[in-house]
Design a protein around this motif. Sequence first.
Motif, PDB file in Angstrom:
ATOM      1  N   VAL A  72       0.924  -1.199  -0.104  1.00 13.60           N
ATOM      2  CA  VAL A  72      -0.117  -0.088   0.139  1.00 13.60           C
ATOM      3  C   VAL A  72       0.971   1.145  -0.085  1.00 13.60           C
ATOM      4  CG1 VAL A  72      -1.901   1.576   1.148  1.00 13.60           C
ATOM      5  CG2 VAL A  72      -1.737  -1.225   1.292  1.00 13.60           C
ATOM      6  N   ARG A  74       1.186   5.192   0.250  1.00 11.32           N
ATOM      7  CA  ARG A  74       0.271   6.331   0.952  1.00 11.32           C
ATOM      8  C   ARG A  74       0.656   7.613   0.829  1.00 11.32           C
ATOM      9  NH1 ARG A  74      -2.856   3.458   4.590  1.00 11.32           N
ATOM     10  NH2 ARG A  74      -2.163   1.210   5.198  1.00 11.32           N
ATOM     11  N   TRP A  75      -0.128   8.462   0.501  1.00 18.81           N
ATOM     12  CA  TRP A  75       0.083   9.893   0.264  1.00 18.81           C
ATOM     13  C   TRP A  75      -0.823  10.637   1.495  1.00 18.81           C
ATOM     14  CZ3 TRP A  75      -3.004  13.721  -2.507  1.00 18.81           C
ATOM     15  CH2 TRP A  75      -2.414  14.844  -2.521  1.00 18.81           C
ATOM     16  N   LEU A  77      -2.654  10.263   5.130  1.00 21.24           N
ATOM     17  CA  LEU A  77      -2.677   9.505   6.230  1.00 21.24           C
ATOM     18  C   LEU A  77      -4.033   9.348   6.779  1.00 21.24           C
ATOM     19  CD1 LEU A  77      -0.870   7.874   8.111  1.00 21.24           C
ATOM     20  CD2 LEU A  77      -0.710   9.940   9.678  1.00 21.24           C
ATOM     21  N   THR A  78      -4.533   8.080   6.446  1.00 19.20           N
ATOM     22  CA  THR A  78      -5.990   7.645   6.959  1.00 19.20           C
ATOM     23  C   THR A  78      -6.048   6.242   7.119  1.00 19.20           C
ATOM     24  OG1 THR A  78      -8.398   8.353   6.527  1.00 19.20           O
ATOM     25  CG2 THR A  78      -6.847   7.456   4.646  1.00 19.20           C
ATOM     26  N   GLY A  81      -3.235   3.163   8.056  1.00 22.52           N
ATOM     27  CA  GLY A  81      -2.169   3.771   8.385  1.00 22.52           C
ATOM     28  C   GLY A  81      -1.963   4.844   9.312  1.00 22.52           C
ATOM     29  N   SER A 110       5.584   9.933  -0.513  1.00 20.89           N
ATOM     30  CA  SER A 110       4.680   8.714  -0.139  1.00 20.89           C
ATOM     31  C   SER A 110       5.494   7.826   0.288  1.00 20.89           C
ATOM     32  CB  SER A 110       3.686   8.668  -1.365  1.00 20.89           C
ATOM     33  OG  SER A 110       4.867   8.435  -2.517  1.00 20.89           O
ATOM     34  N   THR A 113       3.694   0.859   2.444  1.00 17.37           N
ATOM     35  CA  THR A 113       3.417  -0.017   3.694  1.00 17.37           C
ATOM     36  C   THR A 113       3.021  -1.200   3.406  1.00 17.37           C
ATOM     37  OG1 THR A 113       1.199   1.188   3.808  1.00 17.37           O
ATOM     38  CG2 THR A 113       3.095   2.310   4.855  1.00 17.37           C
ATOM     39  N   ALA A 162      -5.551   8.948  -1.820  1.00 20.42           N
ATOM     40  CA  ALA A 162      -5.013   8.918  -0.703  1.00 20.42           C
ATOM     41  C   ALA A 162      -3.954   7.571  -0.359  1.00 20.42           C
ATOM     42  CB  ALA A 162      -5.901   8.480   0.540  1.00 20.42           C
ATOM     43  N   ASP A 163      -4.464   6.554  -1.067  1.00 22.41           N
ATOM     44  CA  ASP A 163      -3.453   5.397  -0.724  1.00 22.41           C
ATOM     45  C   ASP A 163      -3.754   4.369  -2.082  1.00 22.41           C
ATOM     46  OD1 ASP A 163      -5.405   3.520   0.354  1.00 22.41           O
ATOM     47  OD2 ASP A 163      -4.773   4.583   2.119  1.00 22.41           O
ATOM     48  N   LYS A 165      -3.426   0.033  -3.081  1.00 24.88           N
ATOM     49  CA  LYS A 165      -2.888  -1.303  -2.678  1.00 24.88           C
ATOM     50  C   LYS A 165      -2.603  -1.870  -4.173  1.00 24.88           C
ATOM     51  CE  LYS A 165      -5.775  -4.524  -2.203  1.00 24.88           C
ATOM     52  NZ  LYS A 165      -6.598  -5.527  -1.717  1.00 24.88           N
TER      53      LYS A 165
END
Length: 189
Positions: A72, A74-75, A77-78, A81, A110, A113, A162-163, A165
Amino acid sequence: DVILPFHVPKKGMCLNVLDHWWRSQMPWVSHDVVAFGKRIDEFLPGNLRNDADRQSRTRIITMHTALRVELVFRWLLTGTGLKKYRQNAGVVCGQKLQDGLVEWSEINPSVATPTTKDPDGHDVHMELQECIRRFGREVIQLTHPLFELGRRTAAAKGILIADTKFEFGQVGDALLLIDTLVAGPFIVV
């Protein structure tokens, strides 16, 4: 990853078309889809051909071994994460993020994760270095530029991602971008 409690008309078709469009934006990436749309008829017996509904919902994929990792990027944070960030003093998957982040804060740059699945099918966070040790640095080298391309492409249309996968398969030594939970029926060749 949410199972909706109601039927979404033409969901499989929409997801297949969207997935196909994104893959067409990244033609240099090896992936598991062999055929989509009318091209599936090349792989079907005569009595199943020329069905527009089937063509829109089905893809032909290559046989591969799915790697037990999801990456994943991530750019913003939510989600999980953010939960890990709060629980672990700003550390997510073994990486220290900036101090003072709150929900929807930008993570710059980014970050990758990785997760794996527990026996019940739930995502379990994995430290980035453990992911690299087990699956190789190539999973990150392949997907980080794809995430950034996707994020910029969507942002140009006013959509914030936001992110995202990424999932992987392998055929021999070749790494493939896959989707283990494909949208709609699929046939493995």
